[in-house]
Each structure stands twice: as structure tokens, then as C-alpha cells.
Scaffold this active site. Structure first.
Site, PDB file in Angstrom:
ATOM      1  N   GLY A   1      59.639  41.432  21.921  1.00 29.07           N
ATOM      2  CA  GLY A   1      60.631  41.214  22.972  1.00 29.07           C
ATOM      3  C   GLY A   1      60.074  40.516  24.191  1.00 29.07           C
ATOM      4  CB  CYS A   2      56.859  39.916  25.617  1.00 27.50           C
ATOM      5  SG  CYS A   2      56.857  41.680  25.944  1.00 27.50           S
ATOM      6  CD  GLN A   3      60.665  33.477  27.299  1.00 35.03           C
ATOM      7  OE1 GLN A   3      59.947  32.594  27.754  1.00 35.03           O
ATOM      8  NE2 GLN A   3      61.942  33.293  27.072  1.00 35.03           N
ATOM      9  CB  SER A   4      53.569  35.753  27.228  1.00 36.09           C
ATOM     10  OG  SER A   4      54.015  36.785  28.084  1.00 36.09           O
TER      11      SER A   4
END
Ligand SMILES: Cc1ncc(COP(=O)(O)O)c(C=O)c1O
Lengths: 429, 144
Positions: B56-59
Site C-alpha cells: 500500500g505504499c508508493q515507495s
């Protein structure tokens, strides 16, 4: 080709675009973001809208709003007339033979899903094959992946090289007698590479294989003539051409559209509904079930009028010059990698900054008022090919300027300073 | 009042809010976060495993919760520098606190410093996922 000053003038009849003047047509460009003037370089995601397009939408809702192809009352007649006139404008824009070949959709994604679903239903069976390229947007991969899985067909990939060149010569080997369709992106939304679709279509044609082109990133950057191209299907989105979101176009050759089954069923796409048998409406209404995005279609017509008034040639020439300039400046930066090296790039250029996550670059540029895209750009297979988790993409529209490119370059320098390995001098303690 | 002299979750949050208020604009705040991230000890590559990665994180973000002497000890990392900085702040607040306090903690500094609202919704979700996972890990260790 090198032009001297005078011959250039003679040959290039296109007016030079007066960008300062044009920018005034786009109210949003005057706003500030994070306390700084907005520099909008995310046009491949969606373009800003000129006043004329916004006005057309407002006018529709304040004067003529009504459902189309249904009522006999005055407003419905008028709305239907405007909607069909918009279809004719799109037909001219693509140089299709007939408005029967112009289906309004929600956008590129919707258009491709339509073809995948309808084509898949009747023309794809176990053991068949679909070919896509290695630089597709997910919109032109996932619908095919899904329909292939359902029909037990195979999805094959025409690879591209590191420099972004599509390996067209591989096509003759890749096409077999089971190949049922080739779906190809015209211009890559990541690399700005324009694929040699004429060559692909020629080779496909020789083997009797139809071709669908994803033209989402093409229409704003050069002339598209579906008749000259001789493609079977062509999809694009209004919002990437200065029109509203939620409206797009599927061009399909009439021979195809006539035999493809409907995609969605419902109101507006039938002639008669009996207890057992349904007679579908003729083209293109057979593919337009439910209430359409009428205002969207009108906005698309208005956007095309707007571009025509500015002059397609001068718009495109301005965008090409700007892209050349941006490419030159980006390539001159130390520690920046620009992906692919086509002889001409259209609309979008993607890069990474050594040691900097694209996410960090995007966040910092945003605080400088510069809107770029960072991430995988809905093209994960392409990211894997280049071995990166993401890229930063700058993409240009008719209202962008050299000053904005310069600001981007300055912004990248700031990113490099901030994210560089040596600890900065400022301290809180 | 806790028996030991260690500083509470909310006291640390107040400190951070004060520190960040001294920074004039977001460029300075990012610079501050990047500096913090630089000082965060990197997580061993061997620990950057799927089981510790947070979706769920972009990074990419990895989080390994541990318990030491009755207190939580998180090891976390990201491949993006600003995210590393935010992680460093969250660790500063939560590391070395009793699991019970962490499970009950409200991390209001993320809002008060504007850190959350300055992330796009998808990125804010990523941050929420990190915090949620940290609290869940603490809650699971409350009775041990
Ligand atoms: C090449 C390409 N294909 C398809 C799409 C999908 O377009 P839409 O989201 O408008 O359906 C995009 C949009 O980013 C694109 O760039």
C-alpha cells in the site's frame, strides 16, 4: 534537413504559436500551487481545458441538457443533434469513412475493453493468440490478458529494444496461423516513442491479422488518419486532447463493427425487444448502451475546433520544438538518465535521477510548483525491462514553454542537492 | 505517570511539532526529513524480505517489530528518502515505548505537522498502513 531563414519561412506555412496568448485560454494555468506558479508537466496523464471547452459543457447544461436518441421534445432533439454533430467532427478528425465507425466510449481503456470483450466473445478460442508490445500501458495489456485467460488463448509480446525501438522484424516470426489480433500502443506514454505502426500494419495485413492501435498519446501530437493507416481499430481519450474526462472514442472499421457482438446491453442500443429475440440498433448505437456522456462528446468536439482554430500544424510544431529543447537540457544534466533514444520524441520523456527515488523527486518538484508524474506509469513490464522501480515523467502540451522546461531543470538540480549523499549544513539543534 | 524517567509518546510528539514549526516552508521540511532519513540506520538487506514489507505504499517500506525488555523496538526502512525521514520520526515517537502505550497511542503529530495532509491520498494511505502495522504488532505483544 536544414532550413535557411528565408526558405524555412516559405516552406513552413504554419503560424508560430503565440503561447503567451494561448495560455490565457487556460484559466487553471494562472493559479499558484504551494505558493508558486503552477508548472504543469503532467499532460500525458490529462491535459488542462481551454475556456471554450469548459464553456461548451456549461452551455449544454444551462441550455440544452436532455437525454439523446429518446425523446421527441425540442431539447432532446437538439441534444441528439449536437451529439451526432460531435461524432461527425470526430470522424473528420480521424478521417474515418463514416460516422458508423465512430463509437463514443468512456475513454481509451473502455474502448479497448470493448474490443477485447466483443472480439474475444466471437473470434477467440482455445489455442489462439493475441500480440501486444513490450511497452504497453496496462490498459492495452490487462483486457487482453483477461480475455485470453477466459478463452484459453495465449498473449504474446513483441519486444522493444533498450533504445525504445520496437522489434518489428520479429513480427513475421511471432505471427502464426493462430494469431487473431495485434494490439499496439501508437505512442508510448512512458518513452514518448512513436511506434512504426504502418510497418506493423503492413506485416499484419500480409498475414490477415487485424490491428488495434492505442492512440491515447498520439492524437495530441500528430495527425492521425485511420484510413491512410488502414488500422482496424483505433482508441483514444478526450481528456488527453483538452476535452472532458469520461469521454473517448473507438474507431472500428465498419466491417468489424458490424460483426462484433455488443459489449454492454441496455437502453438505447436496441431496435426492438421481443420475448425471446432482441434486434440491436445499427452502428454505432449498437455499442452505446445506456445514457452517454453527452456533454463530454460536445467538449471533445469543442476541443477539436479549438485546436483547428489554433492550427494543428502550429500546435504540433510548438510541441516538437519544446520536446527537443527539453530532451537536450535533460541529457545535458549530470546524474540523470533519460530512457530510450528515438530520433523524435512525442509528448513525454521519462528519466531517473541517480540515487534518488522517483517518489522523492515527485514530492520535491511538487513543492516547487512543478507537476510531474512519478512511479510506474501503468507500465510495469516496461519498468522491469529497464530494471527500475519507477521513473519521473515530464509531458508537454501546447501551452508549455521553454521557461517551464528551464524551471524543471532547476527543480531537478534542487532535488539532486537535497537528496545528495553529503549531509546538508542546516541543523535544527 | 510512568515510573521511569523516559519520555512519553505525547511528549515526543510535542517536541516534533515544535521542531517542525520552526521550518519555514515545505522545501525546508523535506530537507529536514531527508536529513533524518540519512541518520536512520539502514535495515540489513537480508531483512528486507516480503514478510516485513508493507503493502500500500508508493515507495517500498519494510518493518520488523521486536520486543526488548518489555518495550517495542521497531526496525524499519524505505527505498525513498522522504519516506525514510517520516519513518525516522515515527520510530522516534514509538521506539522504546511499552506495547500498551503504543497500541493506545494517537499519532496526532502527523496531522499537526501537516505531514499527512501533504501526502497524496494514496501516499497517506501508505503512511496509515505503516502506523497501523506498528500498532497491531504492539497490541499483539501486550500480554507477553
Ligand atoms: C498509452 C495509453 N493508453 C491508455 C491509457 C488509458 O487512458 P484512459 O485512462 O483515458 O482510458 C493511457 C492513459 O494514461 C495511455 O497513456
Amino acid at each position: 534537413m536544414v532550413f535557411t531563414g528565408t526558405t524555412y519561412k516559405k516552406i513552413n506555412t504554419a503560424q508560430v504559436l503565440d503561447v503567451d496568448k494561448v495560455r490565457k485560454d487556460f484559466p487553471i494555468l494562472a493559479r499558484r500551487v504551494n505558493g508558486r506558479p503552477l508548472i504543469y508537466l503532467d499532460n500525458a496523464a490529462t491535459c488542462q481545458k481551454p475556456r471554450a471547452v469548459v464553456k461548451r459543457i456549461v452551455d449544454f447544461y444551462t441550455r440544452n441538457n436532455s437525454n439523446i436518441h429518446r425523446g421527441v421534445h425540442a431539447l432532446s432533439e437538439r441534444a441528439s443533434g449536437e451529439f451526432e454533430a460531435a461524432r461527425e467532427t470526430v470522424r473528420q478528425f480521424l478521417n474515418a469513412r463514416s460516422t458508423r465507425e465512430i463509437v463514443f466510449t468512456q475513454g481509451t481503456t473502455d474502448a479497448i475493453n470493448l474490443v477485447a470483450d466483443s472480439f474475444g466473445a466471437d473470434f477467440l478460442s482455445k489455442g489462439d493468440e493475441i500480440i501486444v508490445s513490450g511497452m504497453e500501458h496496462h490498459s492495452n495489456v490487462l483486457p487482453w490478458q483477461r480475455i485470453c485467460a477466459r478463452r484459453q488463448a495465449a498473449l504474446k509480446v513483441l519486444p522493444c529494444e533498450h533504445n525504445g525501438r520496437l522489434r518489428v522484424e520479429d513480427l513475421d516470426r511471432l505471427i502464426t496461423e493462430n494469431t487473431k489480433l495485434i494490439a499496439l500502443v501508437y505512442v508510448s506514454n512512458v518513452l514518448g516513442v512513436r511506434n512504426p505502426v504502418e510497418e506493423v500494419i503492413r506485416r499484419a495485413r500480409a498475414r490477415g491479422v487485424p490491428v488495434l492501435l492505442d492512440g491515447a498519446q498520439a492524437v495530441a501530437h500528430f495527425e492521425v488518419d485511420v484510413r491512410a493507416l488502414d488500422c482496424d481499430f483505433f482508441a483514444f481519450s478526450g481528456h488527453k486532447l483538452y476535452a472532458d474526462t469520461g469521454i473517448g472514442v473507438l474507431y472500428g472499421k465498419e466491417q468489424w463493427l458490424r460483426i462484433l457482438p455488443p459489449y454492454r446491453t441496455g437502453g438505447g442500443m436496441v431496435q426492438s425487444v421481443g420475448p425471446e429475440r432482441v434486434r440491436y440498433a445499427g452502428l454505432p448505437l449498437k455499442f452505446e448502451a445506456g445514457t452517454m456522456h453527452v456533454a463530454g462528446a460536445l467538449s471533445l468536439e469543442e476541443a477539436i475546433h479549438y485546436l483547428r482554430k489554433l492550427g494543428f500544424d502550429s500546435v504540433r510544431a510548438h510541441q516538437r520544438r519544446l520536446m527537443d529543447y527539453a530532451e537536450g537540457r535533460l541529457r545535458a544534466l549530470d546524474g540523470v538518465t533519460v530512457y530510450a533514444s528515438p530520433s523524435r520524441r512525442y509528448g513525454a520523456v521519462s528519466f531517473t535521477i541517480d540515487g534518488v527515488h522517483p517518489y522523492d523527486a515527485g514530492l520535491i518538484l511538487d513543492k516547487l510548483g512543478i507537476a510531474v508524474r512519478s512511479g510506474t506509469h501503468c507500465a510495469e513490464p516496461l519498468m522491469r525491462k529497464y530494471g527500475v522501480g519507477g521513473m519521473v515523467r515530464a509531458s508537454f502540451a501546447l501551452y508549455n514553454t521553454r521557461d517551464e522546461v528551464d524551471a524543471l531543470i532547476e527543480g531537478i538540480r534542487r532535488v539532486q542537492e537535497l537528496c545528495g549523499e553529503c549531509k546538508s549544513t542546516r541543523s535544527l539543534q | 505517570m510512568r515510573e521511569d524517567a523516559s519520555i512519553s509518546i505525547n511528549e515526543i510528539q510535542e517536541q516534533i511539532i515544535r521542531e517542525m514549526a520552526r521550518l519555514d516552508d515545505w522545501m525546508e521540511k523535506y530537507e529536514y526529513l531527508i536529513d533524518l532519513g540519512r541518520d536512520l540506520p539502514p535495515m540489513e538487506t537480508a531483512l528486507r524480505r516480503d514478510e516485513y514489507s508493507i503493502a500500500g505504499c508508493q515507495s517500498q517500506v519494510w518493518l520488523m517489530p521486536r520486543m526488548r525488555d518489555g518495550r517495542m523496538n521497531y526496525v524499519a526502512d524505505s527505498d525513498a528518502k522522504i519516506t525514510r525521514g517520516i519513518i525516522a520520526l515515527v520510530l522516534r515517537v514509538l521506539n522504546n515505548q511499552p506495547p500498551r502505550d503504543i497500541a493506545a497511542a494517537e499519532l496526532y503529530f502527523l496531522d499537526r505537522t501537516g505531514l499527512r495532509s501533504n501526502l497524496s491520498p494514496s501516499r497517506a494511505n501508505g503512511l496509515a498502513a505503516i502506523v497501523k502495522q506498528m500498532k497491531a504488532a504492539a497490541a499483539a505483544r501486550m500480554n507477553t
